[in-house]
Design a protein around this motif. Sequence first.
Motif, PDB file in Angstrom:
ATOM      1  N   ILE A 144       2.590   9.931   9.123  1.00 41.96           N
ATOM      2  CA  ILE A 144       1.275  10.557   8.949  1.00 41.96           C
ATOM      3  C   ILE A 144       1.432  12.070   8.896  1.00 41.96           C
ATOM      4  O   ILE A 144       0.879  12.755   8.043  1.00 41.96           O
ATOM      5  CB  ILE A 144       0.335  10.147  10.095  1.00 41.96           C
ATOM      6  CG1 ILE A 144      -0.002   8.675   9.989  1.00 41.96           C
ATOM      7  CG2 ILE A 144      -0.934  10.989  10.077  1.00 41.96           C
ATOM      8  CD1 ILE A 144      -0.783   8.136  11.155  1.00 41.96           C
ATOM      9  N   PHE A 159       1.256   8.770   4.215  1.00 44.58           N
ATOM     10  CA  PHE A 159       0.116   8.736   5.126  1.00 44.58           C
ATOM     11  C   PHE A 159      -0.420   7.309   5.251  1.00 44.58           C
ATOM     12  O   PHE A 159      -0.643   6.806   6.355  1.00 44.58           O
ATOM     13  CB  PHE A 159      -0.967   9.677   4.584  1.00 44.58           C
ATOM     14  CG  PHE A 159      -2.200   9.752   5.419  1.00 44.58           C
ATOM     15  CD1 PHE A 159      -2.232  10.541   6.554  1.00 44.58           C
ATOM     16  CD2 PHE A 159      -3.341   9.057   5.062  1.00 44.58           C
ATOM     17  CE1 PHE A 159      -3.378  10.624   7.330  1.00 44.58           C
ATOM     18  CE2 PHE A 159      -4.490   9.143   5.828  1.00 44.58           C
ATOM     19  CZ  PHE A 159      -4.503   9.923   6.957  1.00 44.58           C
ATOM     20  N   ILE A 194      -0.573   4.945   8.530  1.00 44.63           N
ATOM     21  CA  ILE A 194      -1.817   4.438   9.116  1.00 44.63           C
ATOM     22  C   ILE A 194      -1.735   2.935   9.322  1.00 44.63           C
ATOM     23  O   ILE A 194      -2.159   2.405  10.335  1.00 44.63           O
ATOM     24  CB  ILE A 194      -3.011   4.757   8.187  1.00 44.63           C
ATOM     25  CG1 ILE A 194      -3.220   6.253   8.081  1.00 44.63           C
ATOM     26  CG2 ILE A 194      -4.265   4.051   8.649  1.00 44.63           C
ATOM     27  CD1 ILE A 194      -3.882   6.871   9.239  1.00 44.63           C
ATOM     28  N   ALA A 196      -4.829   0.511   4.953  1.00 46.66           N
ATOM     29  CA  ALA A 196      -4.271   1.705   4.324  1.00 46.66           C
ATOM     30  C   ALA A 196      -2.880   1.417   3.772  1.00 46.66           C
ATOM     31  O   ALA A 196      -2.468   1.988   2.767  1.00 46.66           O
ATOM     32  CB  ALA A 196      -4.216   2.837   5.334  1.00 46.66           C
ATOM     33  N   ILE A 243      -7.051   3.790   1.772  1.00 49.05           N
ATOM     34  CA  ILE A 243      -6.378   4.619   2.766  1.00 49.05           C
ATOM     35  C   ILE A 243      -7.399   5.329   3.649  1.00 49.05           C
ATOM     36  O   ILE A 243      -7.254   5.384   4.875  1.00 49.05           O
ATOM     37  CB  ILE A 243      -5.428   5.611   2.062  1.00 49.05           C
ATOM     38  CG1 ILE A 243      -4.277   4.836   1.414  1.00 49.05           C
ATOM     39  CG2 ILE A 243      -4.877   6.623   3.047  1.00 49.05           C
ATOM     40  CD1 ILE A 243      -3.374   5.655   0.549  1.00 49.05           C
ATOM     41  N   ALA A 288      -7.764   4.773   7.522  1.00 48.31           N
ATOM     42  CA  ALA A 288      -7.580   5.877   8.464  1.00 48.31           C
ATOM     43  C   ALA A 288      -8.720   5.909   9.472  1.00 48.31           C
ATOM     44  O   ALA A 288      -8.501   6.088  10.670  1.00 48.31           O
ATOM     45  CB  ALA A 288      -7.511   7.200   7.709  1.00 48.31           C
ATOM     46  N   HIS A 346      -7.919   7.459  13.253  1.00 47.93           N
ATOM     47  CA  HIS A 346      -7.293   8.768  13.020  1.00 47.93           C
ATOM     48  C   HIS A 346      -8.302   9.704  12.361  1.00 47.93           C
ATOM     49  O   HIS A 346      -8.137  10.099  11.214  1.00 47.93           O
ATOM     50  CB  HIS A 346      -6.076   8.619  12.114  1.00 47.93           C
ATOM     51  CG  HIS A 346      -4.951   7.883  12.739  1.00 47.93           C
ATOM     52  ND1 HIS A 346      -4.108   8.439  13.661  1.00 47.93           N
ATOM     53  CD2 HIS A 346      -4.517   6.615  12.584  1.00 47.93           C
ATOM     54  CE1 HIS A 346      -3.209   7.562  14.044  1.00 47.93           C
ATOM     55  NE2 HIS A 346      -3.436   6.434  13.409  1.00 47.93           N
ATOM     56  N   ALA A 365      -7.785  11.954   9.022  1.00 48.21           N
ATOM     57  CA  ALA A 365      -8.571  11.593   7.840  1.00 48.21           C
ATOM     58  C   ALA A 365      -9.299  12.812   7.295  1.00 48.21           C
ATOM     59  O   ALA A 365      -9.424  12.981   6.084  1.00 48.21           O
ATOM     60  CB  ALA A 365      -9.569  10.501   8.197  1.00 48.21           C
ATOM     61  N   PHE A 419      -6.868  14.835   5.465  1.00 45.26           N
ATOM     62  CA  PHE A 419      -6.587  14.084   4.233  1.00 45.26           C
ATOM     63  C   PHE A 419      -7.650  14.374   3.180  1.00 45.26           C
ATOM     64  O   PHE A 419      -7.355  14.740   2.037  1.00 45.26           O
ATOM     65  CB  PHE A 419      -6.568  12.593   4.593  1.00 45.26           C
ATOM     66  CG  PHE A 419      -6.255  11.665   3.459  1.00 45.26           C
ATOM     67  CD1 PHE A 419      -4.954  11.440   3.071  1.00 45.26           C
ATOM     68  CD2 PHE A 419      -7.272  10.988   2.790  1.00 45.26           C
ATOM     69  CE1 PHE A 419      -4.667  10.563   2.039  1.00 45.26           C
ATOM     70  CE2 PHE A 419      -6.993  10.116   1.762  1.00 45.26           C
ATOM     71  CZ  PHE A 419      -5.679   9.907   1.388  1.00 45.26           C
TER      72      PHE A 419
END
Lengths: 305, 476, 652, 217
Positions: free
Chosen positions: B267, B304, B308, B312, B385, B389, B394, B398, B401
Motif C-alpha cells: 500500500i 495498492f 488492500i 480490491a 479498488i 479500500a 483504509h 483511500a 489514492f
Amino acid sequence: MESILSFGVALLVAPLFPGIILKVKAFFAGKKGPPLLIKYYTLVKLLRKGFVYSTSTSLVFRMGPIVVCATALMALLFFPFGGVAPLLFFQGDVIVLFYVMGLGRFFMVIAALDTASPFEGMGAAREAFFGTLAEASIFTMLILFYRMNGSLSLAGYFTGPEAISQTAPAGALLLLVIVALFMVLLAENSRVPVDDPATHLELTMIHEVMILDHSGPDLALIEYGSFCKLLFYASFVAMLIYPFHQFGPVLAMALFYGAVALVYVAIGITESIMARLKMNLVPKYILTSFTLAFFAVILSMGISQ
Amino acid sequence: MIEFIFLLPMMTGIIALFLPVNLGRGVLVVTALLHLQVCVMGWMGKLEPIFGAFFGRSPEGMLVLLVTSFIFLFIAMYAVSYMAETSMQSEPIFIGCMLLFLGTMSMVALADHLIVLWIAIEATTLVSAPLIFINRSKRALEATWKYVLICSVGIALALLGCFFVTLSMDVAAINVPLTFTSLNAVAERLDPFWLSFGFIFIIIGYGTKMGLAPMHTWLPDAHSEAPSPASALLSGALLNCAFLGVYKFHTLMHLAGLGSFSSNLLIGFGLVSMVVAGIFILRQPDYKRMLAYSSIENMGIIAFGVGIGGIALYGALLHLIHHSLLKSSLFLSSGNILLGFGSKLVALVGGLTRFLPKTAVSFLAGFVGISGLPPFGLFISELCIIFGAFQAGHYLAAIVFIASLVLIVAGMAQIVTDMSFGGGDQVEILVGEGFFRVMPPYVLLAASIILCVWLPDEIYQTIINTISVIGGTIHG
Amino acid sequence: MNYFFAALGLVLTGGVAALIFHRQFLFAKGFSLLLTVAGCALGLASLALPSDGPAADWSLTWLQIFPLSCSVDSLSAFFLVPIFLICPLAAVYNIGYQDDAGASLKTMVGVFFLNLLLVAMALVVVAGNLLTLLLAWEVMSLSSFFLVLYDFKKETTRKAAYLYLVFSQAGVLLISAAFAIIFGSTGSFLFAGAATLPADIKLLVFFLACAGFGSKAGVFPLHIWLPHAHPAAPSHISAVLSGVMIKMGIYGIVRTYLLLGSQDPLIGQAVLVLGMASGVLGVLYALGKHDIKRLLAYHSVENIGIIMIGLGLGMLGATLGNPVMAGFGFAGGLLHVFNHSIFKSLLFMGAGAVVKATGLLHVDDLGGLIKQMPVTGRSFIAGSVSISGLPPGNGFISEFLIYFAAFHGLSETGANLILVMLAIISLAVIGGLAAACFTKVVGIVFLGEPRHEELRSVGEAGSWMSLPMLLLASFCLVIGVFPEPFINAVFRTVAQMVPALTVDHVLVATVGTNLAWASRLLLLMVLLIMAVRKAFSLRKEVARGPTWGCGFTRPTVRMQYSGTSYALSIVSFYRPFARIRTIWSGIDTIFPKQAAYASRVDDIAEIALHRFLVSPVAFVLGKLRWIQHGHIQLYIGYIIGTIAVLLLIFFL
Amino acid sequence: MINMTNTILVIILLSVLLSLASNRLSALVRIMALQGVMVSLTPLFLEHHSNLGSGGLIFFQIMILIKGLLIPGLLFMAVRKVSITREIEPLIGYHASLFFGLVCILLSGYITSRLQVSLPAGHELLLITAITTLAAGLFLMMGRTKAITQVIGYLMLENGIYLIGTALTKQSHTLYVVEFGVLLDLLVGVMIMGIILHNINHAFDDVDTTLMRRLKD
C-alpha cells in the motif's frame, strides 16, 4: 360589498394624497402650493393627450406602463383598508404581491432601457439596485409578521382579533418596523431622501428619469400606478400604527384614511426638512431599514420564547 | 512441454539475430502468432511442465502470460511497419531481442522456482536493454545505462531477498524444493523474521523493476527513449512480469501469516508511486514520459489494490490486464505521433484530430481508458479498488489514492487535449498513418472494451483462483 | 421497463445513425432527429404505462459478479420528464443551429454524444444500485465532456473542457468514496444497505456524496467549472447541460438523502447553507458577467442554489417533524428543477440564436435585437420573467412553494430558525438580483439601439430554432398560469418519495388554486389596463421622434447605458464576495485622444481555488520535480535510502 | 581450514578497502580480479561445502576463471579502449571513502552480532566481509562518476551478495542454481555494460556519468 367599496374608494383617493404632500411642502416653503386635486387634473390632462414614441422603442416600451399600473392595482386588491376584509386574500398573498410589484419594476426598468437614452439607463440601474435591497428589507418584515401572528396574507395581518398593530402583544417591536417600512416607502416610491421627484437634473433622478419618454395616457398609467403603490405602502404603515377594525366599518374607514393622510403629511415633512442623499449613500440608507427590521426579528425571538 | 512457450521465442530470437531483415520480420510475426497459439494451448491445460521443479502453471502466471502474448502479437505487427518506416539500423538485433524478450517474459510467467524466476527477470533486463539502446543516440544511451545499472542493482537486491527467504527455511529446519508451490505449502512453518526481512529486499528489488517509486527513476527514461513498440512492451508486459515476482512473494507472506506486513508495504509503495507519478505528469513536457509516469501510477494502483486485498485484489488483477492493453495501445499511438511530428515534446505537437485523425481517436480513447472512464475496463478495476479500500477501512490511504488519481487525470487531460485539439495550424506530417500502425492500437483498445463488457469465464476463473489463494474474495 | 429501454434504444440508434450517415448531411440530421424525438416521446409515454412507470424493475449481472439494475420510482420518473422533454427540443433547435454541411462529421459527432448523454442521464436516473449509478454517471460525464469540447479550436473551450473533466473526475471519485463506504459496511452494491449504516457514517457518506454530486450540480464553491464549460459548448448543448444535466447532481443528492434516511438536522442545515451561498453568489457573479452565455451559466448556479434551499428546507422540515415545511420545501425544490430546465434551456437557446445571428457574445456589443428578432426577443423576455421568479412565469410558482415552506419553518427555534430566516432573506435578495440581472440582459441586448451597424441587418432565427423557443416560452406561461396539475404532480412525487411525510391535501390544493388565480388575475388586470389604454388611445395621433436626449443634441448609440455600468454599482455593494478589478488607462493630457476603461468581476471561489489549492500544490509539486534530476548516483541512493528506511521500520 | 577461510576473507576485506582508496582504474580492475578469485574460492573452504562432487569442482573452476580472468580482462580492455587511467573527480573523496569502508566494517560487525541467526563457527567474519563488500559496492556506484567504476561497484555488490548467499544458506537445496544465476548475470551484465560503455565513450567522448543528465524532469 364592503370590500368592493373599500377597493373602489382606494382607487378613487389614490391621486388625492400626493396632493397633500405638495401642500405640506408648500406650507413649509411658505407658499400656497398647488390645489389638492392637482394630480387628478394632471391625469385627466395626460389622458387627453396623444402619444409620442421614440424611434428606438419597441413593444416593450408600450407594455411598461400597462404592467406597472396593473401590478399596482393588483396590490390594492388584496389590501384590507381600515381592517375591512379585502376583495381577495389567501395564505401567502403577500409574497405574491411583492413579487407582482417586482414584475412591475421589471417592466418599468426594461421600458426605460428600451429608449436607448443613457439617462434612462442610469435611472433604471438605480431602480433595479435599490429595489433588490428594499425587497430584502420587506421580506425581513414579513418574517416578523409571520412570527407575530402566523399569517402570510395582508388580510391575515390586519383583520380579525389577532391583527398586528401597536396594541398587539409584542407590538412595541412594530415601532422599529414602522420606521423601517417608512424608510422603504420613501425608497420604493422615489421620495426624498432617496430620490427627489421635483428635481430638474436628469443625472440625479431615479424614477422620474425613467419615464422621461413616456407620454399621454402611457404616462398617466404610470403616474396612476405610482399613486397606487404609494397608497399601498402608506396604508401598510397606517395599519401598523393602529388596529382600525375594532370600530365599525364606516368609522374605521374614516379613521384609517385620516391615518393615511398623516403618513403622507409625514412624507411631506420629511421631504421638506431633509436633503436628498448622495447616490452612494442610498444603499446604506436602505440597509439601515433592513437592519431595523432584522433587529426587530431578533428581538421577537427573545420575546416570543 | 510447457517450457516450449518460452523456448520457442528464444530459439527463433537467436535465429532472427542472424536472419536478413525481411525474413526476420516474417519470423517475428509468425512467432508471435505461434506463441499466442501455444499460450492458448497452455491455458487449455494441454501442456504439462517437463521440469516440474522449475516451471509450473500458476494462475497468476498464466494470466500475465496470456496478456503478454496477446499484446505482443499486435506490437509485433506494429513493429514491422514501424521498422520499415524508420529504417532502423541493426534491425535483426531489434527483432531478435524482441523475441528473446518475449521468451524471457514467458519464462518469468511460467517460473515456479525462486531462483529461476529471478534469473528470468534479470534476463528480461538484459535482453530488453538493446531494445532501448537501438537508436544509439546519446539520450538512448543514457536511458539504457540507467536502466541496466539501476535494474541490475535492484535485481541483485532481490537475489539477496531470495537468500533470506531460503534462510527462513533453513532456520525453521524445513527442507523442501525452492519452488513457490512447495514453499506455499509449508508457509506457516517458515521463520517469520527472515521471511519478512527477505520480503523487504524482494519488494525493493522487484519493485525497482516494476517501477514502484522511489526506485522508479529509470522507468521514465527507458520507456520514453525506447522505440515505441519497445516502450509498449516494456510498459505493457515487462512491468507485469516484475509485478508477478512481487505478487508471488506477497502470496507466500500472506500464507505465512505475515500478510499485513507485506500488504502495508505494498500500500505504501503504491501510494508513493501514484503521488510521484502525479508530480511528474502535471505539466510534463514530453508525452512519452507522461505515458511512462502513467505506468508508474498504474503499477502503484495495482500494488495498492493487492495490498488492500479483498475486492480490491480482484480489481488489481483486472487493472493489470486492462492497463497492459491500454498502455501498450497508447504507446503505439504515441509512436505514430512521434513518426508524424518528429518530436516527443507536447509543445511541438498539436491538432492531432486534423493531421492524424485515426491516431487522434485511438490516443484520445486510450486516454479516456487510462483515466478510468467507461467503456474501458480501468473504470471497474479502479472502482473495485476504491470500494475495497473503504471496505478494509483504509480511509486515509483511500483519500490519498483518490487525490492522486485526480492529480493525474488533471495532468494527463491537459496534455492530451492540447495535443489532440490545440495549436499547430500548419504542420508538415513526416509519416502518415499506415494500416498496420493504426490497427494494433485499435485492436488493443477494442480488447479492453470487450473485456469490460464480457469477461470470458476462463479468465474470470483464473483470476478467482489467483486471488482465492490469499483470501481475496469478491463479496466482502 | 421494455418501452423505456426501447425508447433509449431509439435515441441511441439515432445517435449512431447520425455518425454512420454523416456524409449525407440532411438525411443524417433528419433521420437522427426523427429517432430522437420518437424515442423521447416513447420514453415520456412509458412513464405513464403501468408496466413501465414507477416501480418497474430490471436487472442483469455484469462481468460475472457485478449486478446492474434499473428501477423507476416516482423520483426517477420526475427527473425523467425534463430529460425526455428538453433534449428533443434541443435536437430540433440544433437542426437550425448547426446547418453548416461542411462540418458534417463534427456536427454528427455532436449529435451522437448528445444522444449518448441523453441515454446516460436517463440511466443515471433509473439506476437501481450503486454500481449502475456510477457507470451511467461516468458515461454521462464523458459524453458531456466531449460536448463541451465541441468547439475545440478555441483555447478557452479546451480550458473549459479540461476544467470540467477534472471537476467531474474529482466528483465521481468522491461519489465512489461515498458509495464505497456504503459497500464497505454492507458488502453489497444494493442501495438498500445504506439505511443500515451507523448515524455518523451516514453523515460522512452524505457529505462525500453531496460534494461529488454538488460539483456536477454547480453548488458553490464547487461550481467553478460550470461558468466556463456551459458557455464553451454550442448553445443547444448548453441548454441541455444547464437545463438538464446539472440536475442529475440534484437527483444524486436527493437520492442519497432518501437512501440514507438520516434524521440528522446537520444534513438539512448544510444543504440549506450551500443553497444560500450558491443562490446569492451565483446571481451576484451573473450580474458581474457580460458574456451572455457565461451570465446564464452563473444563473444556473443561482437556480441550483434556490433548488438546494428548497431541498434543505424539506430535509430540515422532515427532521424537525414539520410536515408543511418539509412537503413544500421538497415540492418547491423539485418543481424548480423542472421549471429551471424549461426556462434555462429557453434562455440558452435564445442566446444561441443571438450568437448565431450576430456572432457576438458580449452584451455591450449588442442592442436593439428585438426589432430584428421579435420571436427570439419575446421568448427571451418570457424566459427572463420566469427565471427572475416573477409571476406569471413558472419560476414564481416554485419559488413561492419554497417561500411557503420557509415561512412555515419560522416556528422552529435556535439555529434552525436563524437558518430559515436567512433562507427567506436570501431568496428575496436572489429574486431582486436576478430581476436586476435580467433587466440588464433584456435591456442591453434586445432593447434600445443596436451598438453596431451590422446588427441592424441580422435576421430572425429560422423556424427550427424559433419553434422550440416558442414552445418553451409557452410552457413557462402555461405552468405559471395553470400551476395546479404541476403542483399536485410534484406533491404526489414527494408523497411517494417520503411516505412518512403527510402534507395536508387541502392545503396543497388551496395553494395551487390560489396561485393559479393570482396569476390569472394578474393577466386579467393587464388585459383590463390594456383595454383602458386602448380606449384612451382611440383617434389619438401617434408621433414618432428620437429619444429625448435631455438637451444633448448629438447622441450616438455608444452613449447608451452599458451592461457593465448597469451592474457595477450593484456588484460593488457586495464587494468582499465579488472581487472587482478595473483597468483604466488614465488620462494624462488635457485633450486625451483615447482612454480605455474595463472592469471585471471575479469569482471568489475561483480565486480561492487558485490561491489556496492550485498554486500551493503546483509550487510544492514543482519543487518535488527535483526528484528526477538525472544523477544516476543519487538514483541508486534512493534505493539504498528506501532499504534503510524499511529496515529501520522493520527493526523498530 | 578455518584459518584458511579467514585469510581469504581478510584478503577480500583488504581488497574492498583498497578499491575504495584507489584512483587508478587499472589498479582497480586488478583488485577486482583478486577479489573475484577469492570470492569464488570461499565456498570451497567452508565446512558444509566440503563434500563437493566432481561436477562441483569443475563448476568452481569455471567460476574462478570467469571472475578472476574473463571479467577483469573485459574490464581491462574497456579501460584501455576508453584510455582513461584515473578517476579524476570522485563525488566522494578517497579519504572519506576509506573512512566509510572502516565504518562499514564496524557496522557490519554490529549487524552480524545483532542478527538472531545461528551461524556456524567462523562465519561471523564471512558475514561481516559480505556485508562490507555489498555496502562498498553500492558506495562505489554512488560515489564515483566514471561509468567503469560503477560497473566495478556492481561487481562488488554481486560479490557481496554471493558471499552472503554462501554464508547463510545450505548448499543442499539450491543445486548450484544460485551460483549459475549469479554467473550468468555477471557475465551478460558486464558484457552488456561493456557494450554500452563503449558506446558511451563513443558518443560522449568520455565515460563520465555526470555528462549523462539529459534525461530529467
